[in-house]
Motif scaffolding. Structure first.
Motif, PDB file in Angstrom:
ATOM      1  N   GLY A  28     -31.685  24.540  30.015  1.00  0.00           N
ATOM      2  CA  GLY A  28     -30.550  25.448  29.837  1.00  0.00           C
ATOM      3  C   GLY A  28     -29.652  25.514  31.052  1.00  0.00           C
ATOM      4  N   GLU A  50     -26.867  23.822  32.079  1.00  0.00           N
ATOM      5  CA  GLU A  50     -25.869  22.850  31.625  1.00  0.00           C
ATOM      6  C   GLU A  50     -24.942  22.379  32.742  1.00  0.00           C
ATOM      7  OE1 GLU A  50     -26.614  25.641  30.036  1.00  0.00           O
ATOM      8  OE2 GLU A  50     -27.321  25.045  28.048  1.00  0.00           O
ATOM      9  N   TYR A 107     -23.368  16.870  25.323  1.00  0.00           N
ATOM     10  CA  TYR A 107     -24.344  17.851  24.869  1.00  0.00           C
ATOM     11  C   TYR A 107     -24.243  19.137  25.705  1.00  0.00           C
ATOM     12  CZ  TYR A 107     -27.208  15.082  21.609  1.00  0.00           C
ATOM     13  OH  TYR A 107     -27.686  14.389  20.531  1.00  0.00           O
ATOM     14  N   SER A 108     -24.120  18.971  27.012  1.00  0.00           N
ATOM     15  CA  SER A 108     -24.059  20.136  27.902  1.00  0.00           C
ATOM     16  C   SER A 108     -22.804  20.960  27.637  1.00  0.00           C
ATOM     17  CB  SER A 108     -24.092  19.680  29.367  1.00  0.00           C
ATOM     18  OG  SER A 108     -25.290  18.977  29.649  1.00  0.00           O
ATOM     19  N   SER A 111     -23.305  23.079  24.630  1.00  0.00           N
ATOM     20  CA  SER A 111     -24.183  24.232  24.828  1.00  0.00           C
ATOM     21  C   SER A 111     -23.461  25.409  25.476  1.00  0.00           C
ATOM     22  CB  SER A 111     -25.391  23.832  25.680  1.00  0.00           C
ATOM     23  OG  SER A 111     -26.163  22.854  25.002  1.00  0.00           O
ATOM     24  N   SER A 167     -28.246  20.533  19.813  1.00  0.00           N
ATOM     25  CA  SER A 167     -27.009  20.821  20.531  1.00  0.00           C
ATOM     26  C   SER A 167     -26.051  21.679  19.716  1.00  0.00           C
ATOM     27  CB  SER A 167     -26.327  19.498  20.912  1.00  0.00           C
ATOM     28  OG  SER A 167     -25.046  19.734  21.430  1.00  0.00           O
ATOM     29  N   GLN A 222     -26.978  25.292  19.495  1.00  0.00           N
ATOM     30  CA  GLN A 222     -26.680  25.967  20.752  1.00  0.00           C
ATOM     31  C   GLN A 222     -25.180  26.244  20.873  1.00  0.00           C
ATOM     32  OE1 GLN A 222     -28.354  23.275  23.606  1.00  0.00           O
ATOM     33  NE2 GLN A 222     -30.444  24.009  23.331  1.00  0.00           N
ATOM     34  N   TYR A 223     -24.371  25.278  20.427  1.00  0.00           N
ATOM     35  CA  TYR A 223     -22.918  25.434  20.508  1.00  0.00           C
ATOM     36  C   TYR A 223     -22.458  26.601  19.636  1.00  0.00           C
ATOM     37  CZ  TYR A 223     -17.946  24.398  19.911  1.00  0.00           C
ATOM     38  OH  TYR A 223     -16.581  24.491  19.864  1.00  0.00           O
TER      39      TYR A 223
END
Length: 735
Positions: free
Chosen positions: A461, A463, A495-496, A499, A603, A606-607
Motif C-alpha cells: 500500500g 504507492e 497500478y500504483s 490505487s 488494482s 482499489q481504484y
C-alpha cells in the motif's frame, strides 16, 4: 468407399483399425448381397502365399496355377469388397497384389488396414488415431462397455469418474489399451489402475485369454519396431523423450543431426504411424506427436542404450535455449507466435526442467524454468506451478550470481501474486545484496531489483514509493534497447496510480506503454494499457471511448485468456456496461471477474474504492449482481477465463453495417498480420513480393484509418468473432 477403389485405414497399433474395417465390411455386405470378404493377414508369415491366402478366404481353390485370375473372375461377376487386414508386415506383396487386382478387375473395392500406407495409385488414406478427436466421451463409453464385461454392475460415479477420465486421457483413447486396462478391473479399482499407468506394459500385458498374439499391445508395438530400419528405430528411441507436440527443429536438435536427414526419418515414421500429425497452431509450424504407449516403449529401449543421458541432455538444452530465446524476443512483433510455441512446448519444458534439476545443471535450469516465468507461469496463469519450479531452481543455485538474482526476483513476483508478502520481501532483500556486489551489478540486475522492490511497495500500500522505485528502474535502462523491463516497470506505475486515484499520471504512463507497443509491434502490454485507459475514460464519463478501449484490449487478450491481469479487465468492462445501463451484461462480467481471479492483485477495486463515490459504486455493483441479475452473475462466475474474454468481446460488438470495403487479398493479409506475420512471411505465404506485401499493409492502414499493424490485426480478429457470433456464412470483413 464410394469414390475410391482402395481405402487404407492407417494408424498406430491398437487404435481400432481392424474393428472399424470389420464394421464397415458388415455394413457394406447388406447392400452387396454378402459379397464382402475379410482376409486376416496378421498370422501370415510367408511372403510367397499371399495370393493363395486371399483365394482361400474367398472360398476358392488355393491349388490353382493362377489364383489371381480366378480371384478376378470371381469378384468381377458383381460389385465386391475385399478387406485386407494387417498388411504392414507384407507391404510389398500386398502392394503388388492390390495393384494387379485393381488393374484387372473393375468391380472390386479393397479396404486395407495397415500401419504403413501401401502406396498404390489411387489409394485413399483414412487416418485412425483413436477415440480422442474432440473429447474423451467415446473413450469413456468404451471403457464402461468393456468394464461391464468384467463387472456387470460397473458404473461411473463420483468416486471413480476422475480416475476413468485420467486413464482414458493417459491412454489417448487407444481402444486396445483401454480394453486391456479394463481387464484389470477384476483385480484393481479404477483408482489403482490410474496409479499404475507409469508402467503401461506390465499393466496392459494380459490379453484377456484371446489366442491372437496381436491382442497383446506390447507384441503389436514390438512388431512395429521390428519393421523399422535401424535408423528409424534409433529415431523412435530418441524422439520418445519429447513429451508433447514437436517441430522438425525440435526433432533435429534432440537427434543432433541435420534437419534434412531427420526430415526423411520423420516421414518414414509418419508413414508407419509411429508418429502422428499434431494439431496445427496459428504459427504455421507443422507439429508431430507420439502416442503415450509408443513413447513408453521407445523410452524403455532408449534406457537400454549408452546414449540415453546424452539424448536427455540434448532435449533439455533444446528447451533451455527456447526459454532464453523467447524472453529475448518477447517484446517484438512475433510475441503471440512465441507464446503459441512455448504453450505447445509446456510438457517438454516440464520434462527438461525436471531432468536438469535432477542432474544439477543449474545454469540450464534457469533458462528452462525461470526465464519463461513471464510467458508460461504468469501469462499462462500457472502461478503456483511457477513458484514450484522457480523455488526448486533457487535451492540449486547456492552461490550469489546474476542467475540467482534473476530467480529471486521472479520468485518474489510470483509470491506477491499470491499475497505472500513475507516470502517476497525475503527474496527481494537477498536480491538487493547480490546486486550490490560489483560482479553482478548491471543495468539489467538493477532494473530487475527495482521491479521487485516496486512490486513489494505496491502490495504494502506504499504507492508513492512504488512509483519512485519503478521510475528509478526505468532510468537505469533508458539508453538500453526496449525490453520487457520497460513495460513491466510502467505496469507497476500504472497500478500504483490506480490505487491512489492519480488519473493524470496513470493516463500518461499507459499512453507511454501504447507508444512503446506501436514501436515494437507487441500486443501483450498494449492490452493492459488499453484496459487501464478504459478505466480512466469511464471515470471521466466518456463511456463511448471507455467501451472502445475496453473492446480493443479484450480482442488482444483473446490469445492470453489466463493471464492474471484479465479479471481486472473484466471488472472494468463490467463498470462500463453498468454505466451504460447494460445491467445483465455487467452482471455476467462482474461474475466472470470474480470467478476467474486467481491472484491477489486487485488494482481496479482499489481504484474504485479510493473514489469519493466509492460507496455508491459498491452499492450499484451489489444491486446488479444480487438483486437484478443473480443468475447472470452466477453464469459469469462459472465461465472459464477463455469463455469470459470471448463473452466480453462478443457482447460488446456493434460494428456498423457500412464498414470498410476490403479486398479478398487484403483480408488475407489482415489474417496473417493477426497471426503475427511481418511483411516477409506475408510475401512468402501469398507468393508475392515484399514490396507488394508492404503496399497491401499500407492500403489496409488507410482504409481502416489506423496507424499500427496491431490495430489491423485487432480489426480482423474482431470481424471474425462477429461472424462466429452471428453464425452466418458471409465473411466478416466486407470484400
Amino acid at each position: 468407399m464410394r469414390t475410391a477403389r482402395l481405402v487404407t485405414l492407417h494408424g498406430p497399433p491398437g487404435v481400432g483399425k481392424t474393428r472399424l474395417a470389420m464394421e464397415v465390411g458388415r455394413g457394406m455386405a447388406r447392400g452387396l448381397s454378402g459379397r464382402v470378404w475379410f482376409v486376416a493377414l496378421g498370422s501370415l508369415d510367408s511372403r510367397s502365399i499371399l495370393v493363395e491366402a486371399v483365394a482361400t478366404a474367398l472360398g476358392l481353390s488355393a491349388t490353382l496355377a493362377d489364383p489371381l485370375r480366378v480371384i478376378v473372375d470371381h469378384v468381377d461377376s458383381a460389385p465386391s469388397v475385399i478387406v485386407l487386414d494387417n498388411c504392414e508386415h507384407l507391404r510389398e506383396e500386398v502392394r503388388t497384389f492390390t495393384a494387379a487386382l485393381l488393374e484387372r478387375s473393375r468391380a472390386v473395392t479393397v479396404l486395407a488396414t495397415s500401419r504403413q500406407k501401401l502406396d498404390v495409385a489411387g489409394e485413399r488414406i483414412v487416418r485412425i488415431d483413436g477415440l480422442v478427436e474432440h473429447s474423451y466421451s467415446d473413450a469413456v463409453e468404451l471403457f464402461v462397455d468393456r468394464a461391464r464385461r468384467v463387472d456387470p454392475g460397473f458404473a461411473i460415479d463420483e468416486g471413480n469418474r476422475d480416475s476413468v477420465l485420467s486413464i482414458c486421457r493417459a491412454l489417448e483413447g487407444i481402444p486396445l489399451a483401454i480394453e486391456l486396462a479394463t481387464a484389470r478391473l477384476i483385480a484393481l479399482t479404477p483408482q489403482q489402475i490410474e496409479e499404475r499407468l507409469g508402467q503401461p506394459f506390465s499393466l496392459l500385458s494380459r490379453s484377456g485369454g484371446r489366442p491372437d498374439p496381436r491382442s497383446s499391445l506390447l507384441g503389436s508395438i514390438e512388431a512395429s519396431y521390428e519393421m523399422c530400419t535401424s535408423a528409424e528405430q534409433e529415431t523412435w528411441r530418441i524422439l520418445s523423450v519429447l513429451a508433447g507436440p514437436f517441430t522438425i527443429e525440435d526433432a533435429a536438435a534432440v537427434c543432433r543431426r541435420d534437419e534434412t536427414i531427420v526430415l526423411d526419418l520423420l516421414q518414414a515414421l509418419l508413414e508407419k504411424a509411429i508418429i502422428l500429425p499434431a494439431e496445427d497452431l496459428a504459427d504455421h509450424r507443422r507439429r508431430y506427436r507420439m502416442l503415450f504407449v509408443l513413447r513408453a516403449f521407445g523410452q524403455e529401449r532408449l534406457d537400454e542404450t549408452a546414449d540415453a543421458d546424452a539424448v536427455r541432455l540434448a532435449h533439455a538444452k533444446r528447451y533451455a535455449a527456447l526459454g532464453a530465446q523467447i524472453e529475448a524476443e518477447w517484446t517484438g512483433p512475433d510475441q503471440m507466435r512465441l507464446l503459441l510455441q512455448v504453450e505447445a512446448s509446456l510438457a517438454d519444458v516440464r520434462a527438461a526442467a525436471s531432468y536438469l534439476l535432477d542432474v544439477g545443471r543449474a545454469e540450464l535450469a534457469v533458462d528452462c524454468a525461470v526465464r519463461l516465468t513471464p510467458q508460461l507461469w504468469w501469462t499462462g496463469g500457472r502461478i503456483d506451478e511457477g513458484r514450484y519450479w522457480v523455488e526448486r531452481v533457487l535451492a540449486l543455485l547456492t552461490e550469489p550470481s546474476a542467475d540467482r538474482q534473476l530467480t529471486l526476483m521472479d520468485a518474489a513476483a510470483l509470491a506477491l501474486a499470491k499475497a505472500d508478502l513475507a516470502a517476497a520481501e525475503a527474496f527481494v532483500t537477498e536480491g538487493a545484496a547480490i546486486t550490490e556486489d560489483p560482479r553482478f551489478d548491471s543495468p539489467v540486475t538493477r532494473s530487475a531489483l527495482a521491479f521487485g522492490r516496486s512490486f513489494v511497495h505496491l502490495m504494502r500500500g506504499e504507492e508513492e514509493d512504488a512509483i519512485r522505485v519503478a521510475e528509478d528502474g526505468l532510468a537505469e535502462i533508458v539508453s538500453e534497447p526496449v525490453s520487457p523491463a520497460h513495460f513491466r516497470l510502467r505496469q507497476l506505475i500504472a497500478y500504483s496510480c490506480n490505487s491512489i486515484g492519480d488519473l493524470e499520471r496513470g493516463i500518461r504512463v499507459c499512453e507511454d506503454i501504447v507508444a512503446l507497443s506501436d514501436s515494437t509491434g507487441e500486443t501483450y502490454y498494449r492490452a493492459f494499457a488499453l484496459h487501464i485507459l478504459a478505466l480512466h475514460a469511464w471515470r471521466q464519463g466518456d463511456l463511448d471511448r471507455a467501451q472502445a478501449l475496453s473492446q480493443e484490449g479484450m480482442v488482444l487478450s483473446i490469445r492470453v485468456p489466463n493471464r492474471p491481469e484479465n479479471p481486472d479487465a473484466l471488472l472494468i468492462a463490467g463498470l462500463v456496461a453498468a454505466s451504460r445501463d447494460e445491467t445483465e451484461r455487467a452482471a455476467v462480467l462482474f461474475g466472470a471477474a470474480a470467478g476467474t481471479s486467481r491472484t491477489r492483485i486487485a488494482s481496479t477495486e482499489q481504484y474504485t474504492g479510493s473514489l469519493p463515490e466509492a460507496a455508491a459504486i459498491a452499492q450499484r455493483h451489489e444491486h446488479i449482481t444480487k438483486v437484478l441479475h443473480p443468475g447472470a452473475t452466477l453464469r459469469g462466475y462459472r465461465m472459464t477465463p477463455a469463455e469470459a474474454i470471448a463473452f466480453a468481446v462478443e457482447a460488446a460488438t456493434n460494428r456498423p453495417a457500412g464498414g470498410p470495403r476490403v479486398t479478398a487479398r487484403e483480408q488475407e493479409v489482415a489474417r496473417l498480420i493477426a497471426n503475427g506475420a511481418t511483411n516477409r512471411p506475408i510475401a512468402t505465404a501469398l507468393s508475392i513480393s515484399v514490396r507488394t506485401a508492404e503496399g497491401h499493409v499500407e492500403r489496409l492502414r488507410q482504409k481502416l484509418d489506423v496507424r499500427s499493424r496491431v490495430a489491423i490485426g485487432t480489426w480482423y480478429v474482431r470481424c471474425q468473432l462477429e461472424n462466429d457470433a452471428s453464425q452466418t456464412s458471409a465473411p466478416g470483413p466486407r470484400v
